[in-house]
Design a protein around this motif. Structure first.
Motif, PDB file in Angstrom:
ATOM      1  N   GLU A  10       7.172  -4.645 -11.334  1.00  0.00           N
ATOM      2  CA  GLU A  10       7.417  -3.753 -10.213  1.00  0.00           C
ATOM      3  C   GLU A  10       6.312  -3.879  -9.174  1.00  0.00           C
ATOM      4  N   ALA A  11       6.694  -3.596  -7.916  1.00  0.00           N
ATOM      5  CA  ALA A  11       5.726  -3.678  -6.836  1.00  0.00           C
ATOM      6  C   ALA A  11       4.722  -2.536  -6.953  1.00  0.00           C
ATOM      7  N   ASP A  12       3.460  -2.834  -6.730  1.00  0.00           N
ATOM      8  CA  ASP A  12       2.429  -1.812  -6.776  1.00  0.00           C
ATOM      9  C   ASP A  12       2.541  -0.911  -5.548  1.00  0.00           C
ATOM     10  N   PRO A  13       2.332   0.397  -5.722  1.00  0.00           N
ATOM     11  CA  PRO A  13       2.354   1.280  -4.554  1.00  0.00           C
ATOM     12  C   PRO A  13       1.242   0.920  -3.575  1.00  0.00           C
ATOM     13  N   VAL A  14       1.535   1.060  -2.300  1.00  0.00           N
ATOM     14  CA  VAL A  14       0.540   0.769  -1.274  1.00  0.00           C
ATOM     15  C   VAL A  14      -0.385   1.973  -1.128  1.00  0.00           C
ATOM     16  N   ARG A  15      -1.684   1.752  -1.249  1.00  0.00           N
ATOM     17  CA  ARG A  15      -2.658   2.818  -1.094  1.00  0.00           C
ATOM     18  C   ARG A  15      -3.086   2.908   0.364  1.00  0.00           C
ATOM     19  N   ARG A  16      -3.028   4.086   0.915  1.00  0.00           N
ATOM     20  CA  ARG A  16      -3.407   4.248   2.307  1.00  0.00           C
ATOM     21  C   ARG A  16      -3.953   5.647   2.510  1.00  0.00           C
ATOM     22  N   PRO A  17      -4.766   5.848   3.558  1.00  0.00           N
ATOM     23  CA  PRO A  17      -5.320   7.185   3.796  1.00  0.00           C
ATOM     24  C   PRO A  17      -4.242   8.160   4.236  1.00  0.00           C
ATOM     25  N   GLY A  18      -4.472   9.435   3.940  1.00  0.00           N
ATOM     26  CA  GLY A  18      -3.522  10.455   4.337  1.00  0.00           C
ATOM     27  C   GLY A  18      -3.630  10.760   5.805  1.00  0.00           C
ATOM     28  N   PRO A  19      -2.720  11.558   6.327  1.00  0.00           N
ATOM     29  CA  PRO A  19      -2.731  11.898   7.754  1.00  0.00           C
ATOM     30  C   PRO A  19      -3.923  12.781   8.085  1.00  0.00           C
ATOM     31  N   VAL A 405       2.816 -10.044   4.937  1.00  0.00           N
ATOM     32  CA  VAL A 405       4.076 -10.599   4.455  1.00  0.00           C
ATOM     33  C   VAL A 405       4.338 -10.135   3.027  1.00  0.00           C
ATOM     34  N   ASP A 406       3.306 -10.181   2.193  1.00  0.00           N
ATOM     35  CA  ASP A 406       3.466  -9.736   0.804  1.00  0.00           C
ATOM     36  C   ASP A 406       3.842  -8.255   0.742  1.00  0.00           C
ATOM     37  N   GLN A 407       3.255  -7.446   1.620  1.00  0.00           N
ATOM     38  CA  GLN A 407       3.596  -6.019   1.627  1.00  0.00           C
ATOM     39  C   GLN A 407       5.057  -5.801   1.991  1.00  0.00           C
ATOM     40  N   GLY A 408       5.541  -6.534   2.990  1.00  0.00           N
ATOM     41  CA  GLY A 408       6.939  -6.390   3.370  1.00  0.00           C
ATOM     42  C   GLY A 408       7.882  -6.757   2.243  1.00  0.00           C
ATOM     43  N   LEU A 409       7.591  -7.837   1.551  1.00  0.00           N
ATOM     44  CA  LEU A 409       8.435  -8.240   0.423  1.00  0.00           C
ATOM     45  C   LEU A 409       8.293  -7.263  -0.736  1.00  0.00           C
TER      46      LEU A 409
END
Length: 564
Positions: A10-19, A405-409
């Motif tokens: 499974e694809a790993d969740p993308v980690r990003r800062p909160g709003p 590109v990897d994130q989009g896929l």
């Protein structure tokens, strides 16, 4: 090169800062009975005209029940006899010319002119309201004349042509309704519309004076005709196409984009504070060219460090009707390609998108974080509020590398894993900020989609990514997460009709044939997935659509042949 195995992790969740922190205040529950932020109303003049209409019907009933018809006839005759004493050859010529507005050719020309203008400028709500008003006024007026059966004026010489019964005056009723409908459908609100109303008053006054001079109508029949002819379109246009919701404008723009200035903008600010506790200071349209099914907004709000932004998607009943027609058209053209069940209310549409957005967020997909739903007008207008991706660029304007590109896929693989499909993967819905890819606009997402729909998402994402790189690069990265069979199936299922309009436009503008490039990279091709699907539902809908067109033609012909 050997194809990777089908069992892909499974694809790993993308980690990003909160709003960023948004300042909030205490929410306020609207007390029972208090009007919503943007209510619909008739105004005092609308209620006054409806009251006059009720008085006309009550007067008819009272005269018939009390058998006072001779008294009314006597009063009308005395007025017409007094006017007849002013006749002269010169005035008669002027009166005959002044009464031309109430003749069938002019009324029909007015109707066809409105029809043409509204169709050209695609103001469908005004057009449907116009047609509805015409049908109601013509048929109600004709029915009233047949029920009351009042003869034409007697004991006064009648000049000019006439036909039918005289209560109400059908020519005056129809002309009044058509002139008022023209003002509300074609003239922008404000000073121009006010001037238009006074022009209508002048035209009706000239026509009424002509018909009284020629003794073509009774005074009471003219009064009843004017009241019914003005009240019906006035109420219909104010309730069905209020200016705050459907403004009359002639500048270019999509009908889906609503005006957020004036009363609507103030209602949005007030509703955000009451329902979400957000202190909004400015509401502006945002990136309208990328949206055809809602009104996207950038909303400035007070934040902990000064000011911040949230994103809003304004939905109205007009968007639900557009979605219904869009899905019906796809069913007629292609059959059962996907879930084409329409939403029946705007509330359900917004609730569904909010649910899907929260599902995406909980599943680790890189989407804007949802912040809630705001009710503007119950069952008519709602605002979906999410995080605003400040600094994000549409992928067509951003520089991307293999990581993007990897994130989009990975996004597509993750959607496959949780059993959803986006259904609208296009450049405008794929954003990039600081090397992180975001997927936005989940309004068309489908839960537990068909394998065909999931395959289309993969192909569209690969095409979007290739617009900023090249087919070979994207194909090589795709083989890390998808098997050759899955990629081949994606391009077997994808062709022009399965691509969003913006994606097709971008592919045509590109000097490369990216779709052909991807097909050339496949180790083998699968047979194209058949697009046309026939079913009894499609046949039935096609027959109903054909019947609807025939009935519409008959209605138009009936208006042209209506008695005047």
């Amino acid at each position: 090169m050997a194809s990777p195995p089908h069992a892909v992790p499974e694809a790993d969740p993308v980690r990003r800062p909160g709003p960023p922190g948004i300042q909030r205040v205490r929410r306020r529950r609207r007390p029972s009975g208090e009007p919503p932020p943007l209510p619909r109303h008739l105004n005092a003049s609308g209620r006054w005209w409806l009251g006059l209409s009720a008085a006309v019907f009550a007067g008819w009933a009272a005269v018939v029940v009390t058998d006072e018809v001779p008294l009314v006839d006597l009063a009308d005759t005395r007025v017409l006899q007094a006017i007849a004493t002013l006749r002269s050859p010169g005035l008669t010529t002027v009166a005959e010319a002044a009464g031309v507005l109430a003749t069938p050719p002019v009324v029909h020309g007015l109707w066809l002119t409105n029809l043409a203008v509204l169709v050209v400028f695609r103001r469908w709500h005004h057009l449907f309201t116009w047609v509805g008003v015409a049908l109601v006024v013509v048929n109600l007026g004709s029915l009233a004349t047949l029920l009351l059966r009042r003869p034409r004026p007697f004991e006064v010489e009648l000049l000019g042509s006439w036909s039918g019964y005289a209560m109400p005056s059908l020519p005056v009723t129809v002309l009044s309704a058509f002139l008022v409908s023209t003002v509300y459908a074609l003239v922008p609100a404000g000073r121009s519309r006010t001037i238009g109303k006074w022009v209508v008053v002048g035209l009706l006054a000239v026509t009424v004076a002509s018909r009284l001079y020629l003794a073509q109508d009774h005074p009471s029949g003219i009064v009843a005709g004017v009241v019914l002819g003005v009240a019906t379109p006035l109420a219909a246009f104010r309730l069905m196409t209020p200016n705050d919701v459907h403004p009359v404008r002639y500048r270019r723009g999509r009908p889906a984009h609503l005006d957020v200035s004036g009363a609507r903008g103030e209602a949005i600010v007030r509703a955000l504070q009451d329902q979400l506790g957000l202190l909004a200071t400015e509401v502006q349209p945002f990136h309208l060219e990328g949206s055809g099914g809602s009104t996207p907004l950038r909303i400035t709000v007070k934040a902990e460090d000064g000011e911040g932004f949230v994103f809003g998607k304004l939905y109205a009943a007009t968007h639900v009707r557009s979605d219904r027609w869009f899905k019906l058209a796809r069913t007629l053209l292609y059959g059962g390609l996907e879930d084409e069940k329409p939403f029946h209310t705007v509330r359900r549409l917004v609730q569904y998108e909010d649910y899907v957005l929260r599902l995406f967020t909980d599943s680790g997909l890189p989407v804007p974080q949802p912040m809630g739903i705001v009710e503007i007008t119950p069952e008519r207008e709602y605002l979906l509020v999410t995080e605003f991706l400040l600094g994000a660029q549409e992928i067509g304007d951003a520089d991307i590398d293999d990581a993007v590109v990897d994130q989009g896929l990975a996004v597509v693989r993750r959607m496959w894993d949780i059993g959803v499909a986006h259904r609208d993967v296009k450049p405008a819905n794929v954003l990039v900020r600081d090397g992180t890819l975001y997927l936005i606009d989940s309004a068309f997402a489908e839960i537990r989609p068909s394998p065909w729909r999931q395959a289309v998402d993969l192909a569209n994402m690969m095409l979007v990514l290739a617009l900023r790189t090249d087919a070979a690069r994207v194909h090589a990265r795709a083989r890390v997460r998808f098997s050759d069979e899955e990629i081949a199936e994606a391009f077997a299922a994808t062709r022009g009709m399965t691509m969003p309009t913006q994606l097709r436009r971008c592919l045509r503008a590109d000097s490369r044939d990216l779709h052909a490039d991807f097909l050339g990279l496949l180790p083998y091709r699968l047979p194209p997935v058949r697009m046309q699907r026939w079913s009894w539902r499609r046949v039935g809908l096609s027959l109903l659509a054909l019947l609807g067109l025939v009935l519409a033609g008959l209605v138009a012909a009936g208006l042209l042949d209506s008695p005047l």
